[in-house]
Design a protein around this motif. Structure first.
Motif, PDB file in Angstrom:
ATOM      1  N   GLU A 195     -49.067  30.232  55.796  1.00  0.00           N
ATOM      2  CA  GLU A 195     -49.500  31.204  56.793  1.00  0.00           C
ATOM      3  C   GLU A 195     -50.870  30.760  57.313  1.00  0.00           C
ATOM      4  O   GLU A 195     -51.903  31.310  56.941  1.00  0.00           O
ATOM      5  N   ASP A 196     -50.855  29.724  58.164  1.00  0.00           N
ATOM      6  CA  ASP A 196     -52.103  29.180  58.699  1.00  0.00           C
ATOM      7  C   ASP A 196     -52.793  30.185  59.611  1.00  0.00           C
ATOM      8  O   ASP A 196     -54.023  30.243  59.666  1.00  0.00           O
ATOM      9  N   THR A 197     -51.999  30.949  60.362  1.00  0.00           N
ATOM     10  CA  THR A 197     -52.513  32.013  61.224  1.00  0.00           C
ATOM     11  C   THR A 197     -52.060  33.346  60.645  1.00  0.00           C
ATOM     12  O   THR A 197     -50.868  33.511  60.354  1.00  0.00           O
ATOM     13  N   PRO A 198     -52.955  34.307  60.414  1.00  0.00           N
ATOM     14  CA  PRO A 198     -52.531  35.587  59.835  1.00  0.00           C
ATOM     15  C   PRO A 198     -51.386  36.218  60.614  1.00  0.00           C
ATOM     16  O   PRO A 198     -51.427  36.329  61.839  1.00  0.00           O
ATOM     17  N   GLY A 199     -50.332  36.569  59.882  1.00  0.00           N
ATOM     18  CA  GLY A 199     -49.176  37.216  60.486  1.00  0.00           C
ATOM     19  C   GLY A 199     -48.111  36.269  60.987  1.00  0.00           C
ATOM     20  O   GLY A 199     -47.033  36.716  61.381  1.00  0.00           O
ATOM     21  N   ILE A 200     -48.373  34.953  60.971  1.00  0.00           N
ATOM     22  CA  ILE A 200     -47.363  33.958  61.373  1.00  0.00           C
ATOM     23  C   ILE A 200     -47.005  33.144  60.140  1.00  0.00           C
ATOM     24  O   ILE A 200     -47.805  32.337  59.663  1.00  0.00           O
ATOM     25  N   GLN A 201     -45.808  33.355  59.626  1.00  0.00           N
ATOM     26  CA  GLN A 201     -45.380  32.706  58.389  1.00  0.00           C
ATOM     27  C   GLN A 201     -44.321  31.648  58.670  1.00  0.00           C
ATOM     28  O   GLN A 201     -43.344  31.908  59.373  1.00  0.00           O
ATOM     29  N   HIS A 202     -44.530  30.459  58.120  1.00  0.00           N
ATOM     30  CA  HIS A 202     -43.552  29.372  58.182  1.00  0.00           C
ATOM     31  C   HIS A 202     -42.877  29.299  56.817  1.00  0.00           C
ATOM     32  O   HIS A 202     -43.540  29.110  55.796  1.00  0.00           O
TER      33      HIS A 202
END
Length: 312
Positions: A195-202
């Motif tokens: 989750e490099d950007t909060p709220g965007i999960q790979h």
């Protein structure tokens, strides 16, 4: 003075102009129909006017913007303008136009954009992303419009719900904390999450099916704390050409209603290899409904137990 860049892309489609327009107009179905689009939030503003919050893949990253669209069905035109853009985009607007031609139609997509501070690297990034995504979208629209009747058989949705007697944030946390799933969900054999950007999960996940076999999926999840988690599988099981979904939460007087919603597009070429030569579209739909729905129902049941035991 800010420099405005212009691009034009077009494609001939062997389908009626009204069908092509219908594909473009139904923005809520874009995530399962168009490769770059990950999730769309839709709101009606007035007759023929709508606001879209869009998340899409761009040059290996996840971009997010808010667009206003004006739909003119009579002229088969849809104009759009980003109300909120993400750097390096400073502004973005354009138009879809469907033109009739003998034996079909021509679809034209135009863009005009500016980059933050007119940065040349930003202009190059936007140009490459716009070109790549435009070509992909036009190709996808052509394929969808030319197989419109078949798409109705291959595309379907389903959902399951459970009522949880616990605080909403607890059950949301269970589904948001997917990195913990291998220890919490028996059908998850492996899960890697970043989750490099909060709220965007790979997410990359190995899932066990009822017969003991495993399949690997890769997804991007977009998390809205306390409201929902939308996802799109970038790598799907072979019988699906597309799979999107959403976990949603609604507070009721009897507890929190948690719903797992799926949208699937079948890959008909893979059906015989998975289900046998006598398998049909109907049997494939039933199989996926049971398999994917079964995993979701198991996850819902365990989320309910986890949340209620924590607050019991």
């Amino acid at each position: 003075m800010t420099r405005t860049e212009h691009t034009t892309h077009d494609i001939d489609v062997d389908a009626p102009a009204d069908v092509v327009y219908a594909v473009i107009a139904d923005a809520r179905a874009w995530p399962r129909r168009f490769g770059p689009t990950l999730h769309v939030e839709h709101a009606e503003l007035a007759a023929g006017v709508e606001r879209l919050r869009i998340w899409a893949g761009a040059n290996g990253e996840v971009a997010h913007w808010t667009s206003r669209r004006e739909l003119d069905r009579g002229r088969r035109r849809i104009g759009f303008r980003q109300e909120v853009s993400s750097p390096p985009v400073a502004s973005m607007a354009g138009e879809w136009q469907v033109r009739e031609r003998p034996g079909g139609s021509t679809l034209v997509l135009t863009h005009e954009f500016t980059a933050v501070d007119d940065d040349p690297q930003g202009v190059d990034w936007i140009t490459r992303a716009t070109d790549r995504n435009s070509r992909t979208e036009l190709g996808n629209i052509k394929q969808l419009a030319e197989s419109w009747a078949e798409l109705a058989r291959l595309e379907f949705e389903f959902e399951d719900s459970v009522l949880v007697d616990a605080p909403l944030e607890t059950v949301y946390g269970f589904l948001n904390e997917a990195a913990e799933w291998p220890t919490r969900l028996p059908h998850v054999a492996r899960l890697d999450l970043r989750e490099d950007t909060p709220g965007i999960q790979h997410m990359s996940m190995d899932t066990r099916t009822a017969d003991g076999s495993e399949h690997t999926t890769e997804s991007i999840r977009i998390c809205f704390p306390g409201a929902g988690i939308a996802y799109k599988q970038l790598r799907t099981p072979s019988m699906m050409s597309a799979h999107t979904g959403r976990w949603s939460f609604a507070q009721t007087e009897h507890g929190v209603r948690v719903t797992s919603w799926h949208a699937v597009v079948l890959n008909p070429e893979a059906i015989p290899a998975v289900l046998g030569p006598d398998a049909t579209i109907a049997s494939a739909r039933a199989f996926i409904r049971q398999a994917a729905g079964g995993n979701s129902r198991a996850t819902l049941a365990l989320a309910k137990r986890f949340a209620e035991e924590r607050h019991g």
